[in-house]
Design a protein around this motif. Structure first.
Motif, PDB file in Angstrom:
ATOM      1  N   SER A  68       0.797  -1.212   0.000  1.00 20.76           N
ATOM      2  CA  SER A  68       0.000   0.000   0.000  1.00 20.76           C
ATOM      3  C   SER A  68       0.835   1.271   0.000  1.00 20.76           C
ATOM      4  O   SER A  68       0.338   2.321  -0.367  1.00 20.76           O
ATOM      5  N   ASP A  69       2.109   1.246   0.414  1.00 22.80           N
ATOM      6  CA  ASP A  69       2.902   2.463   0.374  1.00 22.80           C
ATOM      7  C   ASP A  69       4.090   2.334  -0.559  1.00 22.80           C
ATOM      8  O   ASP A  69       5.208   2.435  -0.157  1.00 22.80           O
ATOM      9  N   GLU A  70       3.816   2.131  -1.834  1.00 23.85           N
ATOM     10  CA  GLU A  70       4.878   2.026  -2.810  1.00 23.85           C
ATOM     11  C   GLU A  70       5.071   3.379  -3.476  1.00 23.85           C
ATOM     12  O   GLU A  70       4.177   4.203  -3.502  1.00 23.85           O
ATOM     13  N   GLY A  71       6.233   3.578  -4.106  1.00 22.45           N
ATOM     14  CA  GLY A  71       6.764   4.844  -4.598  1.00 22.45           C
ATOM     15  C   GLY A  71       6.016   5.591  -5.673  1.00 22.45           C
ATOM     16  O   GLY A  71       4.823   5.698  -5.648  1.00 22.45           O
ATOM     17  N   GLU A  72       6.702   6.133  -6.639  1.00 21.11           N
ATOM     18  CA  GLU A  72       6.390   7.111  -7.663  1.00 21.11           C
ATOM     19  C   GLU A  72       4.910   7.345  -7.942  1.00 21.11           C
ATOM     20  O   GLU A  72       4.259   8.111  -7.264  1.00 21.11           O
ATOM     21  N   ASN A  73       4.324   6.783  -8.971  1.00 21.59           N
ATOM     22  CA  ASN A  73       2.918   7.019  -9.276  1.00 21.59           C
ATOM     23  C   ASN A  73       2.045   5.940  -8.647  1.00 21.59           C
ATOM     24  O   ASN A  73       0.914   5.742  -9.030  1.00 21.59           O
ATOM     25  N   ARG A  74       2.555   5.292  -7.663  1.00 21.32           N
ATOM     26  CA  ARG A  74       1.863   4.145  -7.087  1.00 21.32           C
ATOM     27  C   ARG A  74       0.675   4.550  -6.233  1.00 21.32           C
ATOM     28  O   ARG A  74      -0.160   3.730  -5.916  1.00 21.32           O
ATOM     29  N   ASP A  75       0.597   5.833  -5.860  1.00 25.98           N
ATOM     30  CA  ASP A  75      -0.572   6.295  -5.110  1.00 25.98           C
ATOM     31  C   ASP A  75      -1.798   6.385  -6.002  1.00 25.98           C
ATOM     32  O   ASP A  75      -2.918   6.311  -5.523  1.00 25.98           O
ATOM     33  N   GLU A  76      -1.585   6.563  -7.280  1.00 22.49           N
ATOM     34  CA  GLU A  76      -2.692   6.699  -8.221  1.00 22.49           C
ATOM     35  C   GLU A  76      -3.287   5.361  -8.632  1.00 22.49           C
ATOM     36  O   GLU A  76      -4.338   5.324  -9.235  1.00 22.49           O
ATOM     37  N   ILE A  77      -2.604   4.283  -8.347  1.00 25.36           N
ATOM     38  CA  ILE A  77      -3.040   2.960  -8.782  1.00 25.36           C
ATOM     39  C   ILE A  77      -4.200   2.506  -7.908  1.00 25.36           C
ATOM     40  O   ILE A  77      -4.110   2.551  -6.689  1.00 25.36           O
ATOM     41  N   PRO A  78      -5.296   2.045  -8.518  1.00 26.34           N
ATOM     42  CA  PRO A  78      -6.421   1.543  -7.712  1.00 26.34           C
ATOM     43  C   PRO A  78      -6.020   0.315  -6.899  1.00 26.34           C
ATOM     44  O   PRO A  78      -5.178  -0.479  -7.322  1.00 26.34           O
ATOM     45  N   TRP A  79      -6.644   0.171  -5.756  1.00 28.79           N
ATOM     46  CA  TRP A  79      -6.289  -0.914  -4.848  1.00 28.79           C
ATOM     47  C   TRP A  79      -6.543  -2.271  -5.479  1.00 28.79           C
ATOM     48  O   TRP A  79      -5.806  -3.219  -5.241  1.00 28.79           O
ATOM     49  N   HIS A  80      -7.594  -2.379  -6.306  1.00 31.23           N
ATOM     50  CA  HIS A  80      -7.892  -3.684  -6.885  1.00 31.23           C
ATOM     51  C   HIS A  80      -6.833  -4.116  -7.896  1.00 31.23           C
ATOM     52  O   HIS A  80      -6.609  -5.308  -8.076  1.00 31.23           O
ATOM     53  N   LEU A  81      -6.165  -3.173  -8.543  1.00 34.27           N
ATOM     54  CA  LEU A  81      -5.064  -3.543  -9.432  1.00 34.27           C
ATOM     55  C   LEU A  81      -3.828  -3.953  -8.639  1.00 34.27           C
ATOM     56  O   LEU A  81      -3.138  -4.906  -8.997  1.00 34.27           O
ATOM     57  N   LYS A  82      -3.542  -3.221  -7.555  1.00 34.16           N
ATOM     58  CA  LYS A  82      -2.373  -3.559  -6.728  1.00 34.16           C
ATOM     59  C   LYS A  82      -2.487  -4.969  -6.164  1.00 34.16           C
ATOM     60  O   LYS A  82      -1.599  -5.799  -6.339  1.00 34.16           O
ATOM     61  N   TYR A  83      -3.582  -5.192  -5.465  1.00 39.13           N
ATOM     62  CA  TYR A  83      -3.733  -6.482  -4.801  1.00 39.13           C
ATOM     63  C   TYR A  83      -4.122  -7.590  -5.778  1.00 39.13           C
ATOM     64  O   TYR A  83      -3.797  -8.752  -5.566  1.00 39.13           O
ATOM     65  N   GLY A  84      -4.811  -7.220  -6.849  1.00 41.17           N
ATOM     66  CA  GLY A  84      -5.158  -8.213  -7.864  1.00 41.17           C
ATOM     67  C   GLY A  84      -3.925  -8.747  -8.583  1.00 41.17           C
ATOM     68  O   GLY A  84      -3.819  -9.946  -8.850  1.00 41.17           O
ATOM     69  N   SER A  85      -2.984  -7.859  -8.891  1.00 43.02           N
ATOM     70  CA  SER A  85      -1.762  -8.311  -9.561  1.00 43.02           C
ATOM     71  C   SER A  85      -0.918  -9.177  -8.625  1.00 43.02           C
ATOM     72  O   SER A  85      -0.327 -10.167  -9.045  1.00 43.02           O
ATOM     73  N   ARG A  86      -0.886  -8.810  -7.364  1.00 42.32           N
ATOM     74  CA  ARG A  86      -0.147  -9.636  -6.390  1.00 42.32           C
ATOM     75  C   ARG A  86      -0.797 -11.002  -6.231  1.00 42.32           C
ATOM     76  O   ARG A  86      -0.114 -12.013  -6.157  1.00 42.32           O
ATOM     77  N   THR A  87      -2.122 -11.026  -6.157  1.00 46.87           N
ATOM     78  CA  THR A  87      -2.831 -12.289  -6.000  1.00 46.87           C
ATOM     79  C   THR A  87      -2.651 -13.161  -7.232  1.00 46.87           C
ATOM     80  O   THR A  87      -2.378 -14.364  -7.111  1.00 46.87           O
ATOM     81  N   LEU A  88      -2.804 -12.581  -8.413  1.00 45.52           N
ATOM     82  CA  LEU A  88      -2.620 -13.347  -9.642  1.00 45.52           C
ATOM     83  C   LEU A  88      -1.180 -13.832  -9.762  1.00 45.52           C
ATOM     84  O   LEU A  88      -0.939 -14.971 -10.185  1.00 45.52           O
ATOM     85  N   GLY A  89      -0.224 -12.999  -9.391  1.00 50.53           N
ATOM     86  CA  GLY A  89       1.180 -13.406  -9.443  1.00 50.53           C
ATOM     87  C   GLY A  89       1.484 -14.539  -8.478  1.00 50.53           C
ATOM     88  O   GLY A  89       2.229 -15.463  -8.807  1.00 50.53           O
ATOM     89  N   THR A  90       0.892 -14.485  -7.290  1.00 50.04           N
ATOM     90  CA  THR A  90       1.086 -15.566  -6.317  1.00 50.04           C
ATOM     91  C   THR A  90       0.465 -16.853  -6.820  1.00 50.04           C
ATOM     92  O   THR A  90       1.082 -17.928  -6.761  1.00 50.04           O
ATOM     93  N   PHE A  91      -0.754 -16.753  -7.352  1.00 49.59           N
ATOM     94  CA  PHE A  91      -1.433 -17.938  -7.898  1.00 49.59           C
ATOM     95  C   PHE A  91      -0.651 -18.500  -9.087  1.00 49.59           C
ATOM     96  O   PHE A  91      -0.492 -19.716  -9.215  1.00 49.59           O
ATOM     97  N   ALA A  92      -0.146 -17.614  -9.942  1.00 48.51           N
ATOM     98  CA  ALA A  92       0.644 -18.058 -11.094  1.00 48.51           C
ATOM     99  C   ALA A  92       1.924 -18.747 -10.639  1.00 48.51           C
ATOM    100  O   ALA A  92       2.351 -19.739 -11.246  1.00 48.51           O
ATOM    101  N   GLY A  93       2.536 -18.258  -9.568  1.00 43.47           N
ATOM    102  CA  GLY A  93       3.743 -18.895  -9.047  1.00 43.47           C
ATOM    103  C   GLY A  93       3.464 -20.299  -8.531  1.00 43.47           C
ATOM    104  O   GLY A  93       4.224 -21.231  -8.793  1.00 43.47           O
ATOM    105  N   ILE A  94       2.367 -20.452  -7.811  1.00 40.71           N
ATOM    106  CA  ILE A  94       2.006 -21.775  -7.282  1.00 40.71           C
ATOM    107  C   ILE A  94       1.676 -22.728  -8.424  1.00 40.71           C
ATOM    108  O   ILE A  94       2.114 -23.891  -8.428  1.00 40.71           O
ATOM    109  N   VAL A  95       0.919 -22.250  -9.419  1.00 38.72           N
ATOM    110  CA  VAL A  95       0.579 -23.094 -10.569  1.00 38.72           C
ATOM    111  C   VAL A  95       1.840 -23.485 -11.330  1.00 38.72           C
ATOM    112  O   VAL A  95       1.985 -24.633 -11.772  1.00 38.72           O
ATOM    113  N   ASN A  96       2.772 -22.544 -11.480  1.00 37.42           N
ATOM    114  CA  ASN A  96       4.023 -22.857 -12.176  1.00 37.42           C
ATOM    115  C   ASN A  96       4.852 -23.874 -11.417  1.00 37.42           C
ATOM    116  O   ASN A  96       5.545 -24.681 -12.040  1.00 37.42           O
TER     117      ASN A  96
END
Length: 184
Positions: free
Chosen positions: A15-43
């Protein structure tokens, strides 16, 4: 530092990441992390499955499976370092990646997702690599940033001078005159 402090710091970081990261919607931040975690487990699972191709003397899928295992470990280390909280150097790798702009992850994930497909084309490889590629696409969207306001887009779309007006001197933009863009 206690285990609780480590986990708390890891969750706060998204939630407290740098440059233009304050403008990013929360669902994109956490959605990308969730998808990345799921993709890692599937891989990880598909990497083991493709690695078992050695039983059938399929060495191409063995190498593809090894790449998928490494890609799964990388994704979990970068997207969900709390799963690797007992390995200290994973935290350092994650910290370095957090300080980079989003486009670096987008290029990394999109590029690395193609390698297992080239080595071992199959349904499991295709699905696992597609998840990694979609994670890269989400990070690419986040690197573009927030859409401009209606006023900014209208100012860019409106003509600057009266020298060359399209449509015979018509001064309204498509945003101001909905009859222009409505289907007839």
């Amino acid at each position: 530092m206690s285990m609780g402090d480590k986990v708390t710091n890891l969750w706060k970081r998204a939630s407290d990441e740098g440059e233009n990261r304050d403008e990013i919607p929360w669902h994109l931040k956490y959605g990308s992390r969730t998808l990345g975690t799921f993709a890692g487990i599937v891989n990880l699972f598909t990497g083991v499955w493709n690695g078992l191709g050695l039983i059938f003397l399929n060495t191409d899928c063995l190498f593809g499976g090894i790449i998928q295992l490494l890609l799964g470990i990388l994704l979990i280390a970068l997207e969900a370092p709390f799963l690797c909280v007992f390995i200290d150097y994973m935290q350092k790798v994650s910290d370095v990646a957090e300080n980079k702009p989003y486009w670096t992850r987008a290029i990394l994930y999109a590029g690395l997702s193609l390698v297992p497909i080239l080595l071992c084309f199959g349904p499991s490889t295709l699905i696992a690599s597609a998840l990694v590629f979609c994670t890269g696409l989400l990070y690419g969207l986040m690197s573009v940033g927030k859409k401009g306001s209606r006023e900014d887009m209208g100012a860019i779309a409106s003509p600057v001078d009266n020298v060359s007006q399209p449509m015979g001197g018509h001064h309204t933009t498509l945003m101001e005159d909905p009859d222009v863009w409505r289907p007839t």
